[in-house]
Design an enzyme around this catalytic site. Structure first.
Site, short mmCIF file in Angstrom:
data_model
loop_
_atom_site.label_atom_id
_atom_site.label_comp_id
_atom_site.label_asym_id
_atom_site.label_seq_id
_atom_site.Cartn_x
_atom_site.Cartn_y
_atom_site.Cartn_z
N ASP A 41 17.33 -67.60 -64.38
CA ASP A 41 16.76 -68.06 -65.65
C ASP A 41 16.94 -69.56 -65.82
O ASP A 41 16.95 -70.09 -66.93
CB ASP A 41 17.37 -67.30 -66.83
N HIS A 243 8.81 -90.64 -47.06
CA HIS A 243 9.30 -89.98 -48.28
C HIS A 243 10.69 -89.38 -48.03
O HIS A 243 10.96 -88.25 -48.41
CB HIS A 243 8.30 -88.92 -48.75
N ASP A 260 13.88 -97.34 -52.71
CA ASP A 260 12.62 -97.18 -53.45
C ASP A 260 12.94 -96.29 -54.64
O ASP A 260 13.13 -95.08 -54.49
CB ASP A 260 11.57 -96.53 -52.52
N ASP A 271 8.00 -98.32 -60.30
CA ASP A 271 8.06 -97.89 -58.90
C ASP A 271 8.39 -99.14 -58.08
O ASP A 271 7.52 -99.99 -57.88
CB ASP A 271 6.70 -97.29 -58.51
N HIS A 350 0.46 -96.68 -44.47
CA HIS A 350 0.01 -96.34 -45.82
C HIS A 350 -0.82 -97.48 -46.41
O HIS A 350 -0.94 -98.55 -45.83
CB HIS A 350 1.20 -95.99 -46.73
N HIS A 354 -1.04 -98.33 -55.36
CA HIS A 354 -1.65 -97.21 -56.09
C HIS A 354 -1.56 -97.53 -57.58
O HIS A 354 -0.76 -98.37 -58.01
CB HIS A 354 -0.93 -95.89 -55.76
N HIS A 361 2.08 -92.10 -59.12
CA HIS A 361 0.76 -92.26 -58.49
C HIS A 361 -0.23 -91.88 -59.58
O HIS A 361 -0.57 -90.72 -59.75
CB HIS A 361 0.63 -91.38 -57.25
N GLU A 384 2.68 -102.89 -52.34
CA GLU A 384 3.83 -102.44 -51.55
C GLU A 384 3.56 -102.33 -50.06
O GLU A 384 3.59 -101.24 -49.49
CB GLU A 384 4.30 -101.09 -52.07
N TYR A 388 7.29 -100.19 -40.45
CA TYR A 388 8.23 -99.14 -40.04
C TYR A 388 8.13 -99.02 -38.52
O TYR A 388 7.10 -98.57 -38.00
CB TYR A 388 7.85 -97.81 -40.71
N ARG A 406 10.10 -102.18 -46.77
CA ARG A 406 9.00 -102.18 -47.75
C ARG A 406 9.45 -103.05 -48.92
O ARG A 406 10.64 -103.07 -49.26
CB ARG A 406 8.70 -100.75 -48.23
N GLU A 408 8.12 -103.60 -52.84
CA GLU A 408 7.17 -103.00 -53.78
C GLU A 408 7.38 -103.55 -55.18
O GLU A 408 8.48 -103.47 -55.73
CB GLU A 408 7.36 -101.48 -53.81
N1 GLY Z 1 7.80 -94.25 -54.56
C1 GLY Z 1 6.62 -93.75 -53.99
C2 GLY Z 1 5.67 -94.82 -53.67
O1 GLY Z 1 6.08 -95.94 -53.49
O2 GLY Z 1 4.50 -94.63 -53.64
MN MN Z 2 4.60 -96.86 -54.83
MN MN Z 3 7.88 -96.64 -54.36
#
Ligand code: GLY
Ligand code: MN
Ligand code: MN
Length: 443
Positions: A41, A243, A260, A271, A350, A354, A361, A384, A388, A406, A408
């Protein structure tokens, strides 16, 4: 700290705008997010559906919003749980239909238990029905039952003939942030940046990824916010897992740490990613790759202004990265051919950003009729780029392998250019080393 919230007037305005777009002969139906059971529950922490939040500001489950343009008795109707003293002892206070009319500015509200009786009649005579189909199986089934009931009633009442996906209309509204939304996004950015600085204070060889996560999450919770997504705290080659979520590895001097992590404030997300040297100083190869990512990000940021397209800033970042990778001999040149061959995707898999808003996102089309979207004031997005280099990539010198970087930042498109909401958090490698050292000394 900003105590601002979105006011009832703005929610009313959003609902009116959606009704205007849907048309006078349409109906719009939207369900609250159901609670998600974790086991037994015990539920996962409840998070309202962002579309529902956008239109109501109401954060309870078991609710349905019906927008019925022109309905004489009130065009904005909410179905929600009735007050229930015994249940509220377990769950905390519910608003109830009377509270919903008073607090949310809806025109009319009914108990959710009565929706099967009341709602089908409200849909009668509407030509079109906008809804999210296929999002929640239980709601889909309920919707079909309402339509069946309507068609079966007194010799076949006029049921809506057209069923239309709500996403496009609603997400177009969500894409453009109002001044109040931009203020909340700024605050989410500020709390997220403070969380990063708190995390830096905990960053040292011998600690673990979760030590850094705990420092970030602790600072964000202490500010009254929450992480806007599970923080990615990735040391060494873990940073090549885009991820990464385990966050349980030890931190070693000589490794980089990719953090991140963002904050959710009043439903709005930041983000943010920074990549730092665990030992306090970037190594030579690390610094060369880091500089490349930073230059790519600066090139992308320079493209963010009204009139440029969604593709422009990605292209700008990609060009810098490919040229730099060729110069470092991680890719075979010349750059134009390296770009065309697409092998860079092994190291930069990537896109460069976004939309950002109620969702990390966020909602909104990236293309219109197949063409990349033109940036306009009020849009908010991340920028971002990353690199890698897999640990097992025998094709590159060993000193580059197992490195993930990265950077961002969160950016609002303004009338004249861009406002970087996360500009106060250093990205330059020297400034980052200095800030890291200051944060550690203060810890
Ligand atoms: N934290 C996920 C991204 O950077 O899109
Ligand atoms: Mn992002
Ligand atoms: Mn991110």
């Amino acid at each position: 700290m900003s105590g601002s919230r979105i006011g009832v007037r703005e929610y009313r305005h959003r609902r009116r705008e959606l009704m205007r777009l849907a048309g006078a002969d349409a109906a719009v139906l939207l369900a609250a997010a159901p609670p998600r059971l974790r086991n037994g529950d015990t539920c996962w922490p409840y998070r309202q559906d962002s579309d529902f939040l956008y239109l109501t500001g109401f954060d309870e489950p078991q609710a349905v919003l019906a927008l019925l343009p022109g309905r004489a008795a009130g065009q904005c109707v909410l179905f929600c749980r009735e007050r229930d003293t015994a249940a509220e002892r377990w769950d905390g206070g519910w608003l109830g239909p009377e509270g919903a009319v008073r607090m949310l500015g809806v025109d009319d509200a009914f108990p959710i238990a009565d929706i099967d009786e009341i709602l089908p009649g409200m849909l009668e005579g509407r030509a079109r029905l906008y809804c999210h189909f296929g999002r929640e199986a239980a709601f889909d089934a309920q919707l079909l039952a309402w339509l069946r009931r309507l068609r079966a009633s007194h010799g076949g009442a006029r049921a809506p003939q057209e069923m239309l996906a709500l996403g496009h209309l609603l997400h177009e509204l969500r894409l453009f942030k109002s001044p109040a939304e931009r203020a909340l996004l700024r605050e989410a950015a500020r709390i997220g940046m403070d969380g990063h600085r708190a995390a830096w204070a905990a960053l040292r060889p011998g600690a673990h990824e979760y030590t850094v996560e705990a420092a970030f999450t602790g600072a964000v919770r202490a500010a009254g916010a929450r992480p806007s997504y599970p923080p990615i705290v990735a040391a060494g080659s873990n940073a090549c897992v885009l991820h990464y979520a385990r966050n349980d590895a030890p931190l070693r001097s000589g490794d980089l740490l990719l953090l991140d992590a963002g904050a959710e404030w009043q439903g709005y997300a930041s983000d943010i990613t920074r990549t730092l040297p665990v030992g306090g100083r970037f190594g030579t190869a690390q610094r060369a790759l880091y500089r490349l990512v930073l230059e790519a990000q600066q090139a992308a940021l320079a493209c963010i202004r009204p009139g440029r397209t969604w593709e422009d800033f990605h292209d700008a970042a990609r060009t810098v990265l490919v040229e730099g990778l060729c110069a470092l001999r991680l890719l075979e040149g010349p750059p134009r051919q390296a770009l065309a061959r697409g092998h860079y995707r092994r190291y930069f898999p990537h896109k460069t950003g976004h939309w950002l808003g109620l969702d990390v996102h966020d909602a909104g089309d990236y293309r219109i009729h197949g063409e990349p979207r033109v940036l306009e004031p009020g849009m908010v997005l991340t920028v971002e780029p990353g690199l890698y280099i897999p640990a097992d990539d025998a094709g590159v010198p060993a000193r580059y392998r197992g490195t993930g970087i990265r950077i961002e930042d969160d950016v609002a498109v303004t009338a004249t250019g861009a406002e970087v909401l996360t500009a106060a958090l250093p990205g330059d490698p020297d400034a980052l080393e200095e800030a890291l050292s200051v944060a550690r000394r203060a810890a």
